[in-house]
Write a protein that holds these residues in place. Structure first.
Motif, short mmCIF file in Angstrom:
data_model
loop_
_atom_site.label_atom_id
_atom_site.label_comp_id
_atom_site.label_asym_id
_atom_site.label_seq_id
_atom_site.Cartn_x
_atom_site.Cartn_y
_atom_site.Cartn_z
N ASP A 41 -1.71 -5.84 1.08
CA ASP A 41 -2.10 -5.07 -0.09
C ASP A 41 -1.63 -5.83 -1.33
O ASP A 41 -0.43 -5.93 -1.57
CB ASP A 41 -1.44 -3.68 -0.01
CG ASP A 41 -1.84 -2.77 -1.16
OD1 ASP A 41 -2.26 -3.28 -2.22
OD2 ASP A 41 -1.72 -1.53 -1.01
N PRO A 61 0.07 4.11 4.03
CA PRO A 61 -0.79 3.96 2.85
C PRO A 61 -1.41 5.26 2.35
O PRO A 61 -2.03 5.27 1.29
CB PRO A 61 -1.89 3.00 3.33
CG PRO A 61 -1.95 3.23 4.81
CD PRO A 61 -0.55 3.52 5.24
N TYR A 73 3.98 2.48 -5.51
CA TYR A 73 4.40 1.48 -4.53
C TYR A 73 5.91 1.33 -4.39
O TYR A 73 6.38 0.85 -3.35
CB TYR A 73 3.79 0.12 -4.87
CG TYR A 73 2.34 0.04 -4.48
CD1 TYR A 73 1.97 -0.38 -3.21
CD2 TYR A 73 1.34 0.43 -5.36
CE1 TYR A 73 0.65 -0.43 -2.82
CE2 TYR A 73 0.00 0.39 -4.98
CZ TYR A 73 -0.34 -0.04 -3.71
OH TYR A 73 -1.66 -0.07 -3.32
N PRO A 111 2.41 -0.30 2.60
CA PRO A 111 1.46 -0.77 3.62
C PRO A 111 1.64 -0.12 4.99
O PRO A 111 0.71 -0.13 5.80
CB PRO A 111 1.74 -2.28 3.68
CG PRO A 111 2.21 -2.61 2.30
CD PRO A 111 3.06 -1.44 1.93
N ARG A 124 -1.53 -5.01 -4.37
CA ARG A 124 -0.73 -4.19 -5.29
C ARG A 124 0.72 -4.10 -4.79
O ARG A 124 1.66 -4.10 -5.60
CB ARG A 124 -1.34 -2.79 -5.41
CG ARG A 124 -2.75 -2.77 -5.95
CD ARG A 124 -2.78 -3.00 -7.45
NE ARG A 124 -2.29 -1.86 -8.19
CZ ARG A 124 -1.99 -1.89 -9.49
NH1 ARG A 124 -2.12 -3.01 -10.17
NH2 ARG A 124 -1.56 -0.80 -10.11
N GLU A 141 -1.23 -3.30 6.65
CA GLU A 141 -2.33 -4.10 6.12
C GLU A 141 -1.91 -4.77 4.81
O GLU A 141 -1.27 -4.13 3.97
CB GLU A 141 -3.55 -3.20 5.85
CG GLU A 141 -4.16 -2.61 7.11
CD GLU A 141 -4.90 -3.64 7.94
OE1 GLU A 141 -5.26 -4.69 7.37
OE2 GLU A 141 -5.09 -3.41 9.15
#
Length: 282
Positions: free
Chosen positions: A177, A116, A220, A113, A179, A175
């Motif tokens: 997220d 990104p 991620y 995040p 996922r 932000e």
């Protein structure tokens, strides 16, 4: 996201933690509430040594943002900020003279995040200037000024250093997220549930394919789920061996879900570069 419980108190990943703590001042601190869903903790180290000392770490599956100032480190006066992707091998750092490091350990899955624009696997095994990783917002939004490394490293007051790291990260505007939330939850599950020994078992538990899991972890976390499973088991083995030089390796292998002692010893040696017997002797 899982509940926040404050900075970890264990020493997992540190090879010979008592020896390290005898040479440096080491603390963990909690970030601002808005940042806690994404971060494990801040870690602060100061040293003033008459003789060089080498520290050794088996890295966690975490990205770190590191503010550092010591001899031979970039602009020694201004300090330096870099992003350290997940380390795949034993990390050794020689410390000498005086120095200070203020670090941010992101939760596995919690870094994306803040950056990104690229999969986290892009940073794995690499150390890069922070400015090369954290791109400013695209026009017409004006880029938020990032806290310079000196603002983090200069204050004698530890609370001021923590506040400066908070300001740096909040300026990046992470932000939410979903996922990232899922990746963090899955890694937490691997870390805490000893029964998870295989990727296909984790995939079945989540009702997804192993391939989907691989893609999520690459994007991620930065490494595959198999690597994460292995690394957490090695961390536990290292901690248990450090606490008990006469540890029963056959029993420990069974506790960690290995089929036999030889398999654990092989993984341990591949990760640390030395067999468990060498660690016990040291």
């Amino acid at each position: 996201m899982s509940g926040h419980e404050g900075p970890r108190r264990d020493t997992r990943g540190i090879v010979d933690a008592p020896e390290l703590f005898a040479h440096v001042q080491f603390r963990r601190r909690e970030p601002a509430p808005e940042l806690r869903p994404y971060l494990e903790h801040y870690w602060l180290i100061d040293w003033d040594l008459s003789q060089p000392y080498a520290s050794h770490l088996v890295p966690h599956p975490s990205v770190n943002l590191v503010f550092e100032r010591y001899a031979g480190c970039g602009d020694e006066d201004a300090g330096y900020a870099e992003v350290a992707g997940i380390g795949l091998e034993l990390f050794t750092q020689k410390l000498e003279g005086r120095g200070r490091v203020c670090g941010v350990q992101f939760r596995p899955g919690g870094f994306r995040p803040f950056a990104p624009g690229a999969p986290v696997s892009r940073w794995t095994g690499r150390r890069l200037p922070a400015a090369d990783v954290f791109a400013p917002p695209a026009p017409p939004a004006p880029p938020a000024p990032l806290t310079p490394p000196a603002a983090v490293l200069d204050p004698a007051d530890e609370d001021e250093r923590v506040a400066a790291m908070d300001a740096y990260l909040l300026a990046l505007g992470p932000e939410p997220d979903p996922r990232a939330d899922l990746a963090m939850a899955l890694v937490d599950l691997v870390r805490t549930d000893r029964t998870i020994l295989r990727v296909d078992g984790l995939a079945r538990a989540e009702g997804v394919s192993a391939r989907s899991l691989q893609r999520l972890f690459a994007a991620y976390v930065g490494v595959g789920p198999k690597w994460v499973i292995l690394r957490y088991r090695i961390h536990e083995a290292l901690e248990r061996a450090g606490a008990d030089p006469d540890v029963d390796w056959a029993g420990l292998a069974a506790d960690l879900g290995y089929s036999d002692q030889a398999h654990l010893v092989r993984d341990f040696t591949a990760t640390l570069g030395v067999p468990p017997t060498a660690l016990g002797a040291r």
